[in-house]
Design an enzyme around this catalytic site. Structure first.
Site, PDB file in Angstrom:
ATOM      1  N   CYS A  31      -2.925  -3.890  -8.876  1.00  0.00           N
ATOM      2  CA  CYS A  31      -3.205  -5.130  -9.592  1.00  0.00           C
ATOM      3  C   CYS A  31      -2.607  -6.362  -8.937  1.00  0.00           C
ATOM      4  CB  CYS A  31      -2.682  -5.033 -11.037  1.00  0.00           C
ATOM      5  SG  CYS A  31      -0.883  -4.851 -11.160  1.00  0.00           S
ATOM      6  N   GLU A  79       4.823  -3.585   9.377  1.00  0.00           N
ATOM      7  CA  GLU A  79       5.505  -4.808   8.986  1.00  0.00           C
ATOM      8  C   GLU A  79       6.164  -5.457  10.198  1.00  0.00           C
ATOM      9  OE1 GLU A  79       7.294  -4.337   4.599  1.00  0.00           O
ATOM     10  OE2 GLU A  79       7.848  -2.714   5.965  1.00  0.00           O
ATOM     11  N   ASP A 130       7.091   4.287  -1.255  1.00  0.00           N
ATOM     12  CA  ASP A 130       6.758   4.078   0.160  1.00  0.00           C
ATOM     13  C   ASP A 130       5.252   4.102   0.384  1.00  0.00           C
ATOM     14  OD1 ASP A 130       9.427   3.826   0.826  1.00  0.00           O
ATOM     15  OD2 ASP A 130       9.673   5.968   1.258  1.00  0.00           O
ATOM     16  N   CYS A 172       2.536  -4.313  -6.651  1.00  0.00           N
ATOM     17  CA  CYS A 172       1.642  -3.196  -6.971  1.00  0.00           C
ATOM     18  C   CYS A 172       0.330  -3.373  -6.214  1.00  0.00           C
ATOM     19  CB  CYS A 172       1.385  -3.154  -8.474  1.00  0.00           C
ATOM     20  SG  CYS A 172       0.212  -1.860  -8.976  1.00  0.00           S
ATOM     21  N   ASP A 227       4.681   2.388   6.499  1.00  0.00           N
ATOM     22  CA  ASP A 227       5.916   1.829   5.952  1.00  0.00           C
ATOM     23  C   ASP A 227       7.081   2.614   6.542  1.00  0.00           C
ATOM     24  OD1 ASP A 227       7.301   0.077   3.843  1.00  0.00           O
ATOM     25  OD2 ASP A 227       8.042   2.070   3.349  1.00  0.00           O
ATOM     26  N   CYS A 248       4.579   0.179 -11.939  1.00  0.00           N
ATOM     27  CA  CYS A 248       4.160  -1.204 -12.156  1.00  0.00           C
ATOM     28  C   CYS A 248       4.526  -1.642 -13.578  1.00  0.00           C
ATOM     29  CB  CYS A 248       2.654  -1.334 -11.926  1.00  0.00           C
ATOM     30  SG  CYS A 248       2.041  -3.027 -12.126  1.00  0.00           S
ATOM     31  N   CYS A 286      -1.758  -2.613 -16.078  1.00  0.00           N
ATOM     32  CA  CYS A 286      -1.940  -1.677 -14.964  1.00  0.00           C
ATOM     33  C   CYS A 286      -1.141  -0.392 -15.198  1.00  0.00           C
ATOM     34  CB  CYS A 286      -1.534  -2.337 -13.647  1.00  0.00           C
ATOM     35  SG  CYS A 286      -1.614  -1.251 -12.210  1.00  0.00           S
TER      36      CYS A 286
END
Length: 418
Positions: free
Chosen positions: A356, A286, A383, A353, A194, A371, A376
């Site tokens: 979950c 990404e 990050d 998240c 990331d 989250c 959860c």
């Protein structure tokens, strides 16, 4: 053993006299003028694109009629111009549409297309010598053995060179072509990365790659003073008058300070990407549209933008991290080692998240991810969570480069605890 061709560039600093530097400056400005003439002829000739053979004929005729056209290999400019259009039409290449080159906003460069004209020779442990057209014999800093020059050096050949000027002076970029053994295919381990501003690179294994300021405190203060000095000198300059020598000297000092920061950033990127390419077989990032992310927020007169100053600061921070260059370095380094860089869709990776799969913009608050799903409730670094989502999304890759099949699904990683 299967051999593959590997094209690389080797950069060395030139040791030029004042007269030689002035001649190279003249050649570079002439090359820029030829580029602009080519662009005008190619794009505006009778309302249609001109044929390349017509451009070649026009250059040959101009070399007989215009004296300064004979001071550089003009055909090399045509070759570079043609390649610029080829890069623009290549969907896998990030190049923009070729346009005119401004005198003070374009980088000075001269191409030497034929390697036989260089006549490279090593002088001693630290210096080598090379022939430059219209300049003569020039020394350059010897930092690495060049193929085909020294006995016992690497196998391969030099196909040409390009002379480039920056704030520190002229450098020569040798185009090197070598035959190396084909790398063995690697399928793992895999990691998601990331890219950010606060944390440069966050990895899905929980580690981070960070760096400090590119300039020291004293260097930043000196740069600030120089920028204020340049602003005062610009205010004192009468509009329409040429730039004074004092302002030009101040601008050169500013450019040198910024070039120092850029060199340090590039050095950190090279070291970090080499470490990552060596340690991981599949690197997932990404698919960011960086140019769209750093667009100005000023808006228009009818619809002015909001938070313009904050957006401008964010744009500078993103540009300073050079996210696109990081991926470019990773792509060729992982390919050299038999690995692959996979790009995945970016939306949702920072708000979802990884434990979950619950997605909510309120999950992230700065660098903390909490989250909101009551079942959860995972809490950790934002990050790191994004990096895990990135590596888990590798099965939905939008592109990939390397020895593995493009778009091939990578084994999803199990969720990791904070």
């Amino acid at each position: 053993m299967e051999l593959v061709k590997q094209a690389r560039a080797h950069v060395s600093r030139l040791d030029l006299s004042a007269a030689q530097a002035a001649r190279l400056d003249g050649q570079a400005h002439a090359a820029r003028a030829v580029w602009n003439l080519l662009h005008a002829y190619f794009t505006f000739r009778q309302g249609r694109f001109a044929m390349l053979k017509d451009c070649d004929a026009a250059i040959r005729q101009a070399r007989h009629e215009i004296d300064w056209m004979g001071q550089l290999p003009a055909q090399a400019v045509l070759k570079a111009y043609r390649q610029a259009w080829a890069n623009f039409f290549n969907p896998d290449h990030p190049a923009g549409r070729p346009t005119f080159k401004a005198r003070f906003r374009s980088r000075l460069a001269v191409d030497v297309p034929q390697a036989r004209d260089l006549q490279i020779k090593r002088l001693n442990r630290r210096w080598g010598a090379v022939n430059l057209p219209k300049v003569g014999r020039v020394r350059f800093r010897w930092t690495k053995d060049l193929p085909g020059v020294t006995k016992g050096g690497p196998a391969g050949r030099i196909t040409g060179a390009r002379l480039v000027k920056d704030a520190y002076g002229w450098t020569i970029v040798f185009r090197v072509e070598c035959e190396v053994p084909a790398p063995a295919q690697r399928s793992g381990p895999s990691v998601g990365i990331d890219r950010g501003v606060t944390v440069a690179l966050a990895l899905s294994d929980g580690t981070m790659r960070e760096h400090g300021p590119w300039l020291s405190g004293g260097e930043r203060e000196r740069l600030r003073r120089l920028e204020k000095k340049a602003a005062r000198q610009r205010r004192a300059r009468t509009p329409g008058e040429p730039t004074s020598r004092r302002l030009a000297r101040t601008n050169a000092q500013i450019a040198k300070a910024r070039a120092t920061a850029k060199r340090r950033a590039l050095d950190w990127q090279h070291q970090t990407t080499t470490e990552l390419a060596t340690g991981f077989g599949v690197i997932v990032v990404e698919d960011l549209k960086v140019m769209n992310m750093v667009r100005s927020a000023k808006g228009t007169v009818e619809q002015p933008g909001t938070n313009v100053a904050q957006k401008a600061g964010l744009n500078r921070a993103i540009a300073g991290e050079a996210w696109g260059r990081t991926v470019t370095l990773l792509e060729y380094k992982t390919a050299d080692r038999g690995g692959q860089v996979v790009k995945v869709p970016a939306p949702g990776t920072s708000q979802t998240c990884h434990e979950c799969g619950y997605r909510d913009p309120g999950n992230r608050a700065g660098s903390v991810f909490a989250c909101k799903n009551p079942v959860c409730g995972w809490v950790g670094h934002a990050d790191t969570n994004g990096a895990i989502n990135i590596v888990n999304a590798a099965g939905t890759a939008v592109s990939g480069r390397g020895d593995l099949a493009v778009g091939r699904s990578v084994k999803r990683q199990p969720p990791r605890a904070a």
